[in-house]
Each structure stands twice: as structure tokens, then as C-alpha cells.
Design a protein around this motif. Structure first.
Motif, PDB file in Angstrom:
ATOM      1  N   PHE A 120      22.558 -62.332  52.993  1.00 38.90           N
ATOM      2  CA  PHE A 120      22.791 -62.945  51.076  1.00 38.90           C
ATOM      3  C   PHE A 120      21.695 -63.458  51.092  1.00 38.90           C
ATOM      4  CE2 PHE A 120      23.340 -66.949  48.404  1.00 38.90           C
ATOM      5  CZ  PHE A 120      23.563 -66.571  47.454  1.00 38.90           C
ATOM      6  N   LEU A 121      20.937 -62.910  50.010  1.00 47.19           N
ATOM      7  CA  LEU A 121      19.719 -63.343  49.578  1.00 47.19           C
ATOM      8  C   LEU A 121      19.765 -65.009  49.065  1.00 47.19           C
ATOM      9  CD1 LEU A 121      17.883 -59.746  48.916  1.00 47.19           C
ATOM     10  CD2 LEU A 121      18.111 -61.411  51.201  1.00 47.19           C
ATOM     11  N   ALA A 155       9.424 -64.460  48.435  1.00 45.44           N
ATOM     12  CA  ALA A 155       8.162 -64.147  48.666  1.00 45.44           C
ATOM     13  C   ALA A 155       7.079 -64.751  48.191  1.00 45.44           C
ATOM     14  CB  ALA A 155       7.670 -62.717  48.111  1.00 45.44           C
ATOM     15  N   ILE A 156       7.249 -65.740  47.458  1.00 45.07           N
ATOM     16  CA  ILE A 156       6.236 -66.698  46.794  1.00 45.07           C
ATOM     17  C   ILE A 156       6.247 -68.627  47.583  1.00 45.07           C
ATOM     18  CG2 ILE A 156       5.445 -68.116  44.696  1.00 45.07           C
ATOM     19  CD1 ILE A 156       6.557 -66.290  42.807  1.00 45.07           C
ATOM     20  N   HIS A 157       7.370 -68.722  47.766  1.00 46.73           N
ATOM     21  CA  HIS A 157       7.917 -70.086  48.579  1.00 46.73           C
ATOM     22  C   HIS A 157       7.907 -69.530  50.357  1.00 46.73           C
ATOM     23  CE1 HIS A 157       8.168 -72.711  45.261  1.00 46.73           C
ATOM     24  NE2 HIS A 157       8.746 -71.071  44.815  1.00 46.73           N
ATOM     25  N   ASN A 158       7.784 -68.331  50.435  1.00 47.91           N
ATOM     26  CA  ASN A 158       8.252 -67.779  52.502  1.00 47.91           C
ATOM     27  C   ASN A 158       9.045 -68.546  52.516  1.00 47.91           C
ATOM     28  OD1 ASN A 158       5.354 -67.122  52.030  1.00 47.91           O
ATOM     29  ND2 ASN A 158       4.373 -69.034  52.812  1.00 47.91           N
ATOM     30  N   VAL A 159      10.059 -67.880  51.716  1.00 49.76           N
ATOM     31  CA  VAL A 159      11.698 -68.352  52.612  1.00 49.76           C
ATOM     32  C   VAL A 159      12.387 -66.956  52.997  1.00 49.76           C
ATOM     33  CG1 VAL A 159      13.908 -68.742  52.065  1.00 49.76           C
ATOM     34  CG2 VAL A 159      12.162 -69.784  50.219  1.00 49.76           C
ATOM     35  N   PHE A 160      11.883 -67.242  53.932  1.00 53.79           N
ATOM     36  CA  PHE A 160      12.645 -65.782  55.099  1.00 53.79           C
ATOM     37  C   PHE A 160      14.173 -66.110  55.798  1.00 53.79           C
ATOM     38  CE2 PHE A 160       8.068 -66.326  55.462  1.00 53.79           C
ATOM     39  CZ  PHE A 160       7.259 -64.553  54.610  1.00 53.79           C
ATOM     40  N   ARG A 161      14.682 -66.853  56.129  1.00 54.44           N
ATOM     41  CA  ARG A 161      15.686 -66.450  56.780  1.00 54.44           C
ATOM     42  C   ARG A 161      16.853 -66.959  55.318  1.00 54.44           C
ATOM     43  NH1 ARG A 161      18.432 -73.125  58.336  1.00 54.44           N
ATOM     44  NH2 ARG A 161      19.970 -72.438  59.032  1.00 54.44           N
ATOM     45  N   MET A 162      17.918 -65.520  56.229  1.00 55.94           N
ATOM     46  CA  MET A 162      19.103 -65.219  55.753  1.00 55.94           C
ATOM     47  C   MET A 162      20.641 -65.235  56.604  1.00 55.94           C
ATOM     48  SD  MET A 162      17.712 -61.708  53.789  1.00 55.94           S
ATOM     49  CE  MET A 162      16.664 -61.127  55.469  1.00 55.94           C
ATOM     50  N   THR A 163      21.554 -65.386  55.703  1.00 56.65           N
ATOM     51  CA  THR A 163      22.430 -65.241  56.542  1.00 56.65           C
ATOM     52  C   THR A 163      23.246 -64.321  56.636  1.00 56.65           C
ATOM     53  OG1 THR A 163      22.581 -68.355  55.585  1.00 56.65           O
ATOM     54  CG2 THR A 163      24.321 -67.479  56.718  1.00 56.65           C
ATOM     55  N   GLU A 164      23.786 -64.121  57.569  1.00 57.01           N
ATOM     56  CA  GLU A 164      24.540 -62.924  57.912  1.00 57.01           C
ATOM     57  C   GLU A 164      26.318 -63.296  57.459  1.00 57.01           C
ATOM     58  OE1 GLU A 164      22.773 -59.475  60.449  1.00 57.01           O
ATOM     59  OE2 GLU A 164      25.154 -60.300  61.654  1.00 57.01           O
ATOM     60  N   PRO A 210      17.989 -72.630  38.664  1.00 55.70           N
ATOM     61  CA  PRO A 210      18.028 -72.182  39.879  1.00 55.70           C
ATOM     62  C   PRO A 210      18.078 -71.475  40.510  1.00 55.70           C
ATOM     63  CG  PRO A 210      19.443 -74.304  39.139  1.00 55.70           C
ATOM     64  CD  PRO A 210      18.830 -73.724  38.361  1.00 55.70           C
ATOM     65  N   ILE A 211      17.823 -71.302  42.150  1.00 51.51           N
ATOM     66  CA  ILE A 211      18.026 -70.185  42.625  1.00 51.51           C
ATOM     67  C   ILE A 211      18.614 -70.739  43.907  1.00 51.51           C
ATOM     68  CG2 ILE A 211      17.570 -68.199  43.597  1.00 51.51           C
ATOM     69  CD1 ILE A 211      15.137 -67.741  42.415  1.00 51.51           C
ATOM     70  N   GLN A 212      19.747 -69.762  43.946  1.00 51.24           N
ATOM     71  CA  GLN A 212      20.905 -70.409  45.271  1.00 51.24           C
ATOM     72  C   GLN A 212      20.612 -70.131  46.549  1.00 51.24           C
ATOM     73  OE1 GLN A 212      22.488 -74.302  45.178  1.00 51.24           O
ATOM     74  NE2 GLN A 212      21.896 -74.724  43.423  1.00 51.24           N
ATOM     75  N   PHE A 213      19.614 -70.736  47.337  1.00 51.78           N
ATOM     76  CA  PHE A 213      20.079 -69.670  49.160  1.00 51.78           C
ATOM     77  C   PHE A 213      21.059 -69.952  49.681  1.00 51.78           C
ATOM     78  CE2 PHE A 213      16.062 -67.876  47.799  1.00 51.78           C
ATOM     79  CZ  PHE A 213      15.150 -68.721  46.858  1.00 51.78           C
ATOM     80  N   GLU A 214      22.592 -69.671  49.532  1.00 49.19           N
ATOM     81  CA  GLU A 214      23.554 -70.634  50.226  1.00 49.19           C
ATOM     82  C   GLU A 214      24.211 -69.610  49.391  1.00 49.19           C
ATOM     83  OE1 GLU A 214      23.422 -71.159  52.739  1.00 49.19           O
ATOM     84  OE2 GLU A 214      21.286 -72.265  53.941  1.00 49.19           O
ATOM     85  N   LEU A 215      25.403 -69.318  50.046  1.00 52.34           N
ATOM     86  CA  LEU A 215      27.176 -68.857  49.833  1.00 52.34           C
ATOM     87  C   LEU A 215      27.417 -69.860  49.231  1.00 52.34           C
ATOM     88  CD1 LEU A 215      28.071 -66.584  48.509  1.00 52.34           C
ATOM     89  CD2 LEU A 215      28.361 -65.900  50.283  1.00 52.34           C
ATOM     90  N   ASN A 239      11.471 -48.781  57.345  1.00 52.20           N
ATOM     91  CA  ASN A 239      13.028 -48.579  56.789  1.00 52.20           C
ATOM     92  C   ASN A 239      14.255 -50.623  57.384  1.00 52.20           C
ATOM     93  OD1 ASN A 239      12.355 -47.284  54.238  1.00 52.20           O
ATOM     94  ND2 ASN A 239      13.029 -45.666  55.535  1.00 52.20           N
ATOM     95  N   CYS A 240      12.712 -50.254  58.719  1.00 49.42           N
ATOM     96  CA  CYS A 240      14.022 -51.686  59.167  1.00 49.42           C
ATOM     97  C   CYS A 240      14.048 -53.294  58.170  1.00 49.42           C
ATOM     98  CB  CYS A 240      13.465 -52.138  60.658  1.00 49.42           C
ATOM     99  SG  CYS A 240      11.927 -53.190  60.432  1.00 49.42           S
ATOM    100  N   SER A 241      14.654 -54.140  58.698  1.00 45.04           N
ATOM    101  CA  SER A 241      14.929 -55.120  57.872  1.00 45.04           C
ATOM    102  C   SER A 241      14.719 -56.370  58.836  1.00 45.04           C
ATOM    103  CB  SER A 241      16.482 -55.066  57.256  1.00 45.04           C
ATOM    104  OG  SER A 241      17.392 -55.590  58.595  1.00 45.04           O
ATOM    105  N   VAL A 242      14.121 -57.573  58.338  1.00 45.55           N
ATOM    106  CA  VAL A 242      13.631 -58.709  59.243  1.00 45.55           C
ATOM    107  C   VAL A 242      14.307 -59.925  58.936  1.00 45.55           C
ATOM    108  CG1 VAL A 242      10.737 -58.286  59.005  1.00 45.55           C
ATOM    109  CG2 VAL A 242      11.342 -59.656  60.824  1.00 45.55           C
ATOM    110  N   MET A 243      14.883 -60.875  59.214  1.00 45.87           N
ATOM    111  CA  MET A 243      14.996 -61.892  58.654  1.00 45.87           C
ATOM    112  C   MET A 243      14.805 -63.036  60.213  1.00 45.87           C
ATOM    113  SD  MET A 243      19.160 -61.707  58.348  1.00 45.87           S
ATOM    114  CE  MET A 243      19.907 -61.102  59.661  1.00 45.87           C
ATOM    115  N   ALA A 244      14.359 -63.832  59.289  1.00 46.45           N
ATOM    116  CA  ALA A 244      14.356 -65.488  60.580  1.00 46.45           C
ATOM    117  C   ALA A 244      15.952 -65.874  60.403  1.00 46.45           C
ATOM    118  CB  ALA A 244      14.014 -66.890  59.953  1.00 46.45           C
TER     119      ALA A 244
END
Length: 660
Positions: free
Chosen positions: A496-497, A523-532, A447-452, A328-333
Motif C-alpha cells: 500500500f502506497l 519522495a518529498i517527505h522521505n516516506v519509504f515505509r510500505m505495508t505489505e 490529506p494523503i493517507q499512508f495507512e489502509l 527494476n527491483c523494489s525497495v521499502m522500509a
């Protein structure tokens, strides 16, 4: 055997020069014999010492062969057969030891002892008789000199008689010593031949006896044993030759591989994509350690996964140690100022986190995917590999540990009829063109935004989004409504996801569908980076602050937040829908659904947001605000008591006093 030369005893009394000359020849021969005998005895003693050492060495060898069984070898495969064979050899060597011991004893008795006896008895006797002969000869010469000096005119009969008697005594003594000396020298010519042959005869005979006993002892007993040992040795040698050849071929194949395997980051070449279905991973990683308040250091260790744990093993260590429980841990780039390819693992409670660095991008992605698969506890199922492949192929929950959304909400979605399309790239378009019973919750093709970004109307053109909090506690006029002035102020850590533009905000299904699409796309595009961010919930707005720079990145008024919910299976996922102004049309408002991951309970955050909305609405009506304050406990400073805040005994007493 031809006769030997000898000294004539009849000429001993006369002691002529010829006799003395012949005597010197015999004396020289005796001296040479003495020197040779000493050298020969040293050689014989060396042979005896070697034989005696052989006896001691074979005894030690037998003991050492028996000690093989007591050795604690780390690799003992196939040692039982070797142990039994060595024990048999130990018995053979022990029997050889008895033969060598007997041979050493015979060599000492038949070779060393006769030679020592010859040197001590015969050669020493000749040397002693020589000294006595020389002493008697000197005394005779002195007596003759005294006798020759007698006066001629006045003869003294008494002195003459004494001189004559002295000469006679000295001559007799010289005669006796010369006779014994001559006899010893003559006998030495015979004894030296016996002394040379007899020890060698005894040595040879003892060797023959040794070999005879060896043949009788081992010829019949050891034939089968030695043949079996020879067969075993040949078999092992054949296996060694085969293994050597296979290792040589494997070495050639490994050396002929692509040079790209030696490159740490091989993303520049056409390499295979990262394997997202791994349940185990091992390799060297760099871990960041804090060495001070602001300084850090990196160390390289060997990391591997074991069950649901992340293990670390330094080079040269016998075993690895536990670093973190991955369930149940979390991991991100994450981005590090001084390192590339870094990722962060955070425990479910959020209190423990580590930052690791991989060698390359592909390695970093595989570590992130592996840890995500382990965190979902797939390894506890009956067929973990198949489940990991199925989950990753459907692109569900490839970033955070949660169960699938598709199964949970299939019953709530409107049924659609899918038509076959000629091209796989138009699959999304085909789904949207199929007849549907209801409008989709999310606009197709959005489109999906990955930046807040700052999306609130409160941020006008004259106000910068990146407002930094004054480190000295000073506040501007725009920041008057801070935590000191608000009735509610709570901070949560979120990541932020992504966000998607929505059509409606009437159902929580919108948030669930947005979660599914955001995580599937990641998951499809291997986007692992998340901004805290630090999510600040107040009675007026939701603000998202950069934890490092304390800059407000985005802010949403609570009046614009129309819907918020968490996923039923994973309470760490939270989403909310907010009205934002359209950049193309100022009069038109859009609905934006934002998805976050948090270390805290999502239901708790939703309760805090709900409380903030109630306070915001009640602030306009003093009576409603008073009724709300009576229904909810307040803290000592007059603020609303938060659900996740744990008070100690003193704070509880202060609250009771304030209420009184």
C-alpha cells in the motif's frame, strides 16, 4: 735487537742443578708460547672465517639483488628505475666478491699457513725432544743406581763391566738428547719472534693489496653512479618527509572532527539530510539469513553497488560477490521485531527478496534512495547524476522504479495559469486560486493517507475488522463465503502506497494524478515505509489481509469498486476507486482512490477484478452465469481459470475431462 738468553751446550753433559733450573725456565717459556700460539691461531682462523664468509655473503647478496626483478610485487609503481639501479649494484657487489675471495685466499696463505706450520713444526718438535730428554734422563738415573749397588767385597768383574757399559750408554744417550733439546729451546727463542710477525705482515700486506685493487677498480667507475644514486635517495627521502608531514596534518584534522562521526545513529543531532541523488553506495550492512523454519540470524558484510548490481564482500575477501540484480527491483522500509532501520529489496518477479539493516536512519534512507535510482537504470544514461537530481527534485518516482508521470500526462491535464505568491509555503494555494478551465481531479488540500483502513460498508459495528482466519480450518457463519464457496478466488502480493479522496470516478486520469501526488509526497517527505498485504480478489469483494497474522485489514465490495487501472509506463503500479461511507454522514458516500505496488502485472490484476465484477453481476441471472461459464475456461474444481495460472499437462487433461 738485544740478544736472547740461551742454554749452554757445554753444561749439558754435567747436568748440574743450575742447568736444570735454567732448563725449567726455558720449558715454562715454551709452554706459555704453545698456549698463546693456539689462542692466536684461533683468532687468526676466525678472521679468515669471517673473510671467507664475507666472500660467500657478497656472492649471495649479488644473486639476491638480481632476483628483485623476478619478484611479483602487488604494487610495482616506479620499480623500473629501482631494478636498473639494483642490477648495477649487483655487478658492483659481484666485483667486490672477487676481491673478497682473493683476500680470503691471501689471508689463508700468508697468515694461517705460517702460524700452523710454526705450531706443528717448532712447538711440536720441542715437545717431542722434551719427552726424549726426560726418558733418557730417567734411564741414566736407573743405570747409575744399578752401578752404585755393586758389592764391595766380592767383586764380579763381569757384572761390573756390564754396569759400567750400561751407565756409559745411558749417559751418552742423555747427552745427545739434552744437546738436541737445548738447541731446540735456544732456536725457539728466535723462531717465536718470526712466527708472531710474519703472519701479521702477510695479513697486513694482503689487506693493503685488497684496498689498492678496490680503489683502482671502483674509484673512477662508480663516482657518477654513486652520486646519481645518492641524489635519487635524497629525492625519495624528501618525498617521504613531505608525505609524512601531510599525513600528520591530515591525521590531526581527522582527529579534530566532530565526535558525532563515531556515533552509529546520529539522528539526534543536527545532521545534514539524506542525499537522495546517489547512484553509488557502499558501507557495512547487516543481512538477515534464515537458519531454520522460524529462526533467523544476522551477519555483517560490506555491501556496495556496481552498475546495476548489489555486491557483498566479507571482511578479508579479495573480491565481492553478486547478491541481487537491482534493475527494476523494489525497495521499502520494513519493521523487524528485533532490529531497527531495516529495508527490504525485492526482485521484479517477487521470488527473491533480502532484508538489510543499516546503522542509522539517514544511512537507511540513502541506501533506499540509491537502490531506487539504480533500479530505474539511470546509470545507463549519458548524464546519470543530472537525471537523478532532476527526477528527485521534481519528486517523481522516488520510491519505486518507474518513469515519470508528469511528462506522460501533461498533455491530458487542463491548462492552469500560475500567479506568483509572496510566500513559498502558499504555493499549493496559489495554484488552486488560479483560474482553471476545469475542476481538478483531486480535491486541493486533501490529506494523503499512508495507512489502509477498513472502509467497506460490509464491516458494521458488530464485526471486527481484524478477523483472524482459524488455523484449524474451521469457519464461522460470517465467513461462509470463502474460497471454497466462491467461483473466483485469487491472491496477489501488494504494498500500500497511499490513498486520496477524489471528486469523480469517470476517468483513469484520476488514478494517474493520484499516483503522481502520492509518490511525490513520499519522495518529498522521505516516506519509504510500505505495508505489505495479500490482496484477495473474489467474485464478491477485494480483501486485504496481513500476511503474517492473516488478519483482514480492509475489504471493499466489488459493487463499490467503480474504477481501476494501472499506469501505462509502470505495470507494477495499480490503483482503484471505491465508494466508501462518510463517517460524518451515513447517507453520504465518498470516493477514495487507493494506490498499490505489486510484484505481478497490474493489467492481469485488473483483468481478474473485471472478471470478478462480471461474475458478481452474472450470479443474479442464472442464464447469464451459464453463458459466462461457457465463454471462460474452468479449472478442475469448477472455478474460473485465472489468467496468471500456469497449468501443467495433467491439470489441462483434467480440465478437458470436466468440460466434456
Amino acid at each position: 735487537m738485544p740478544p736472547v738468553d740461551k742454554l749452554l751446550l757445554e753444561e749439558a753433559l754435567q747436568d748440574s742443578p743450575q742447568t736444570r733450573s735454567l732448563l725449567s725456565v726455558f720449558e715454562e717459556d715454551a709452554s706459555t708460547l704453545t698456549e698463546y700460539t693456539n689462542q692466536l691461531l684461533q683468532a687468526m682462523q676466525r678472521v679468515y672465517g669471517a673473510q671467507n664468509e664475507m666472500s660467500i655473503a657478497t656472492q649471495q647478496l649479488s644473486k639476491q639483488l638480481l632476483a628483485y626483478e623476478k619478484q611479483n610485487f602487488a604494487l610495482s609503481k616506479g620499480d623500473d628505475e629501482v631494478i636498473s639501479t639494483l642490477q648495477r649494484f649487483a655487478r658492483v657487489v659481484n666485483e667486490l666478491n672477487s676481491l673478497h675471495t682473493e683476500l680470503a685466499k691471501q689471508v689463508a696463505d700468508t697468515m694461517i699457513f705460517p702460524m700452523i706450520q710454526f705450531r706443528e713444526r717448532d712447538l711440536t718438535e720441542v715437545s717431542t725432544l722434551k719427552d726424549l730428554f726426560l726418558l733418557a734422563s730417567n734411564e741414566h738415573d736407573a743405570a747409575m743406581a744399578k752401578y752404585s749397588k755393586l758389592p764391595k767385597r766380592r767383586e764380579n768383574e763381569k757384572l761390573k763391566a756390564e754396569a759400567v757399559a750400561e751407565v756409559a750408554t745411558a749417559r751418552k744417550r742423555q747427552h745427545q738428547s739434552s744437546l738436541q733439546y737445548f738447541c731446540a729451546l735456544n732456536a725457539l727463542q728466535y723462531r717465536k719472534r718470526v712466527a708472531m710477525l710474519d703472519p701479521l705482515l702477510g695479513f697486513t700486506q694482503s689487506q693493503i693489496n685488497f684496498f689498492k685493487m678496490g680503489v683502482e677498480m671502483f674509484s673512477k667507475k662508480l663516482e657518477d653512479f654513486l652520486s646519481s644514486v645518492a641524489t635519487m635517495v635524497q629525492s625519495i627521502q624528501g618525498q617521504l618527509d613531505t608525505e609524512t608531514e601531510s599525513m600528520r596534518l591530515a591525521q590531526q584534522d581527522l582527529m579534530l572532527t566532530n565526535e558525532s562521526i563515531y556515533i552509529p545513529d546520529n539522528n539526534t543531532t543536527a545532521s545534514k539530510p539524506a542525499n537522495r541523488n546517489l547512484l553509488q553506495k557502499a558501507g557495512y550492512l547487516n543481512i538477515r539469513n534464515k537458519t531454520g523454519l522460524v529462526s533467523t540470524s544476522w551477519e555483517r558484510f560490506y555491501f556496495f553497488t556496481q552498475g546495476g548490481n548489489l555486491m557483498c564482500q566479507p571482511r578479508g575477501a579479495v573480491a565481492g560477490g553478486l547478491i541481487l540484480d537491482l534493475d527494476n527491483c523494489s525497495v521499502m522500509a520494513v519493521d523487524c521485531e528485533d532490529r531497527r532501520y531495516c529495508f527490504q529489496i525485492t526482485s521484479p518477479s517477487g521470488k527473491t527478496s533480502i532484508i538489510l539493516q543499516a546503522e542509522g536512519k539517514q544511512e537507511s534512507e540513502e541506501w533506499i534512495c540509491t537502490i531506487n535510482n539504480i533500479s530505474r537504470q539511470i546509470y545507463l544514461t549519458d548524464n546519470p547524476e543530472a537525471i537523478a537530481i532532476r527526477l528527485n527534485q521534481t519528486a517523481v518516482d522516488a520510491v519505486t522504479p518507474m518513469s515519470t508521470f508528469q511528462k506522460k500526462h501533461e498533455n491530458f491535464r487542463p491548462e492552469r495559469v500560475e500567479h506568483e505568491c509572496p510566500e513559498a509555503a502558499n504555493s499549493e494555494k496559489c495554484l488552486t486560486e488560479a483560474p482553471e478551465s476545469a475542476d481538478p481531479l483531486v480535491i486541493p488540500g486533501t490529506p494523503i493517507q499512508f495507512e489502509l483502513y477498513a472502509t467497506s460498508d460490509d464491516f458494521d459495528q458488530n464485526k471486527s475488522v481484524s478477523r483472524r482466519t482459524n488455523p484449524f480450518g474451521e469457519s464461522d457463519h460470517d465467513q461462509a463465503a470463502t474460497s471454497e464457496d466462491l467461483l473466483l478466488h485469487q491472491v496477489f502480493t501488494v504494498r500500500f502506497l497511499g490513498s486520496i479522496e477524489a471528486r469523480t470516478d469517470q476517468s483513469n486520469e484520476l488514478i494517474y494524478e493520484t499516483m503522481r501526488q502520492v509518490l511525490a509526497t513520499r519522495a518529498i517527505h522521505n516516506v519509504f515505509r510500505m505495508t505489505e498485504f495479500q490482496m484477495v480478489v473474489s467474485s464478491q469483494d477485494l480483501r486485504f489481509i496481513d500476511p503474517q497474522t492473516q488478519i483482514t485489514k480492509a475489504s471493499f465490495s466489488l459493487n463499490d469498486v467503480t474504477l481501476y487501472a494501472t499506469h501505462e509506463d509502470n505495470k507494477r503500479l495499480i490503483g482503484f476507486v471505491a465508494r466508501v461511507s462518510d463517517s460524518l454522514s451515513e447517507s453520504k458516500a465518498l470516493l477514495n482512490c487507493c494506490i498499490f505496488e505489486t510484484n505481478d502485472d497490474g493489467d492481469e490484476i485488473c483483468s481478474i477484478i473485471d472478471l470478478g465484477r462480471k461474475i458478481n453481476q452474472a450470479e443474479r441471472d442464472p442464464e447469464a452465469l451459464a453463458a459466462l461459464m461457457k465463454s471462460i475456461k474452468l479449472s478442475a474444481d469448477g472455478k474460473f481459470l485465472l489468467l496468471r495460472q500456469q497449468m501443467d499437462k495433467e491439470e489441462a487433461e483434467e480440465c478437458l475431462e470436466s468440460e466434456a
